[in-house]
Design an enzyme around this catalytic site. Structure first.
Site, short mmCIF file in Angstrom:
data_model
loop_
_atom_site.label_atom_id
_atom_site.label_comp_id
_atom_site.label_asym_id
_atom_site.label_seq_id
_atom_site.Cartn_x
_atom_site.Cartn_y
_atom_site.Cartn_z
N GLY A 197 0.63 4.28 1.00
CA GLY A 197 0.73 5.04 2.25
C GLY A 197 1.58 4.31 3.26
O GLY A 197 2.53 4.86 3.83
N SER B 179 16.26 0.39 -2.26
CA SER B 179 14.99 -0.31 -2.03
C SER B 179 14.70 -1.38 -3.09
O SER B 179 13.97 -2.33 -2.83
CB SER B 179 13.82 0.68 -1.97
OG SER B 179 13.47 1.10 -3.28
N ASN C 94 3.73 1.95 2.78
CA ASN C 94 5.12 1.86 2.33
C ASN C 94 5.88 3.14 2.68
O ASN C 94 7.02 3.09 3.15
CB ASN C 94 5.19 1.64 0.82
CG ASN C 94 4.68 0.27 0.39
OD1 ASN C 94 4.57 -0.63 1.20
ND2 ASN C 94 4.37 0.13 -0.88
N GLY D 292 0.88 -1.18 0.00
CA GLY D 292 0.00 0.00 0.00
C GLY D 292 0.91 1.23 0.00
O GLY D 292 1.86 1.28 0.79
N GLY E 201 9.69 -7.43 -2.66
CA GLY E 201 8.52 -6.83 -2.01
C GLY E 201 8.70 -5.33 -1.86
O GLY E 201 9.82 -4.82 -1.88
N ASP F 251 7.75 4.88 -3.52
CA ASP F 251 7.35 5.18 -2.13
C ASP F 251 8.57 5.50 -1.28
O ASP F 251 8.55 6.41 -0.45
CB ASP F 251 6.59 3.98 -1.54
CG ASP F 251 5.31 3.71 -2.31
OD1 ASP F 251 4.69 4.68 -2.78
OD2 ASP F 251 4.94 2.54 -2.45
N ALA G 207 15.19 5.20 -13.67
CA ALA G 207 16.64 5.03 -13.57
C ALA G 207 17.41 6.31 -13.92
O ALA G 207 18.56 6.48 -13.53
CB ALA G 207 17.07 3.90 -14.49
N ALA G 208 16.77 7.26 -14.64
CA ALA G 208 17.49 8.49 -15.03
C ALA G 208 17.65 9.44 -13.85
O ALA G 208 18.63 10.19 -13.77
CB ALA G 208 16.74 9.18 -16.16
N GLU H 22 -4.30 6.45 -3.34
CA GLU H 22 -5.07 5.22 -3.17
C GLU H 22 -6.16 5.43 -2.13
O GLU H 22 -6.67 4.47 -1.54
CB GLU H 22 -4.14 4.06 -2.79
CG GLU H 22 -3.23 3.63 -3.94
CD GLU H 22 -2.28 2.51 -3.59
OE1 GLU H 22 -1.80 1.85 -4.53
OE2 GLU H 22 -1.98 2.30 -2.40
O1 RIB Z 1 3.86 1.65 -4.74
C1 RIB Z 1 3.85 0.26 -4.55
C2 RIB Z 1 2.56 -0.16 -3.96
O2 RIB Z 1 1.54 0.09 -4.89
C3 RIB Z 1 2.48 -1.63 -3.66
O3 RIB Z 1 2.95 -1.95 -2.37
C4 RIB Z 1 1.02 -1.93 -3.83
O4 RIB Z 1 0.35 -2.01 -2.61
C5 RIB Z 1 0.49 -0.81 -4.69
O5 RIB Z 1 -0.50 -0.16 -4.08
#
Ligand code: RIB
EC number: 2.7.1.15
Length: 296
Positions: free
Chosen positions: A43, A274, A45, A41, A279, A244, A215-216, A141
């Site tokens: 937020g 990251s 993350n 998610g 994940g 995120d 990547a840029a 989201e």
């Molecule tokens: O930005 C990555 C996230 O987007 C994932 O963890 C997934 O939950 C999606 O919402």
């Protein structure tokens, strides 16, 4: 140094991740290799990434009253994210993201579920708390009206708001004016500023609009010239959550008082690390790892 206090308004989900050699086309079935559930998610993350980087983070969100909801709350706790403002909602399932990792990239379908309960009223109720924060972060989201309310509220309170406009959707002009930092990728930027060239949009929003180019690196206008702060080259394992991490690190650095360019370098380094783990949150670095990487 005092830890910056950051509120993240946004989604908390479980990511259901399938790895496959090939992405199926419409109407096609392919055999995959693995299936895992991990916390995600946008937020959540961002909250976890900022906490790992040393910020005092408060999540403002909703989960379902289900097993995923419990897992999401446990994950916040183990990452030191405060959950005083995360409510379980009984009538909805927790948000889920259905992710296919194939051919070196991801495709994601998000089902918002309980995240739709992060309403404008829900945010307004936290006004007094938000007023005490150094910075607020939000993404898309959660309902559009919530983003509009957060922009208005933070603007009125004088608390800087970082809007990561992902996933892409149009945003009223007033929101663009009220936020302090706007961090679209190239596709999101093309949708937000479809009436003008991106170079002109950058000039109109100095030190506010930051267009991430994967990547840029990240592009912005510093008031005098257009700048591209390059990313750090790495061999990616999973790019989910890189954006995120970038946002969380940029927000943390800004809230600590680093200047914009330094903050972007810090954020690029965090984002590059990251992607070296599986994940969305698997590769999110600690403060020490980012600083070590910046020194190299
Ligand atoms: O930005 C990555 C996230 O987007 C994932 O963890 C997934 O939950 C999606 O919402």
């Amino acid at each position: 140094m005092r830890k910056p206090k950051i509120a993240v308004i946004g989604s908390s989900s479980m990511d259901l991740v399938v790895t496959s050699k090939r992405r199926p086309g419409a109407g096609e079935t392919v055999l995959g290799e693995s299936f895992k559930t991990v916390s995600g998610g946008k937020g959540a993350n961002q909250a976890v990434a900022a906490a790992r980087l040393g910020a005092e983070v408060y999540m403002i969100g909703c989960v379902g009253e289900d097993a995923y909801g419990t897992e999401i709350l446990n994950n916040f706790a183990s990452n030191g994210v405060h959950t005083d403002y995360v409510e379980p909602v009984t009538q909805e399932k927790s948000g889920t993201a259905h992710i296919i990792l194939a051919e070196g990239d991801n495709s994601i379908v998000v089902v918002k579920g309980a995240n739709d309960h992060v309403t404008p009223e829900y945010v307004k109720e936290k006004r007094d708390f938000i007023a005490t924060c150094d910075l607020v972060m939000i993404q898309q989201e959660v309902p559009e009206e919530t983003v509009i309310e957060a922009a208005q509220l933070c603007h009125a309170l004088g608390v800087p708001l970082l809007l990561n406009p992902a996933p892409a959707r149009e945003i009223p002009d007033v929101v663009v004016e009220q936020v302090s930092y706007l961090t679209p990728n190239e596709h999101e930027a093309a949708l937000l500023f479809k009436k003008e060239e991106l170079a002109s949009a950058l000039r109109k929003h100095p030190n506010k609009l930051f267009i991430t180019e994967g990547a840029a690196g990240v592009r912005y206008f510093d008031g005098e010239e257009e700048m591209l702060v390059p990313s750090f080259p790495v061999k990616p394992i999973d790019t989910t959550g890189a954006g995120d991490t970038f946002n969380a690190a940029f927000g943390t650095a800004i809230a600590e008082g680093m200047d914009v360019k330094e903050s972007l370098r810090f954020a690029n380094r965090a984002a590059s690390l990251s992607v070296t783990g599986f994940g969305a949150q698997g590769g999110m670095p600690s403060r020490e790892e980012v600083e070590r990487g910046l020194g190299e």
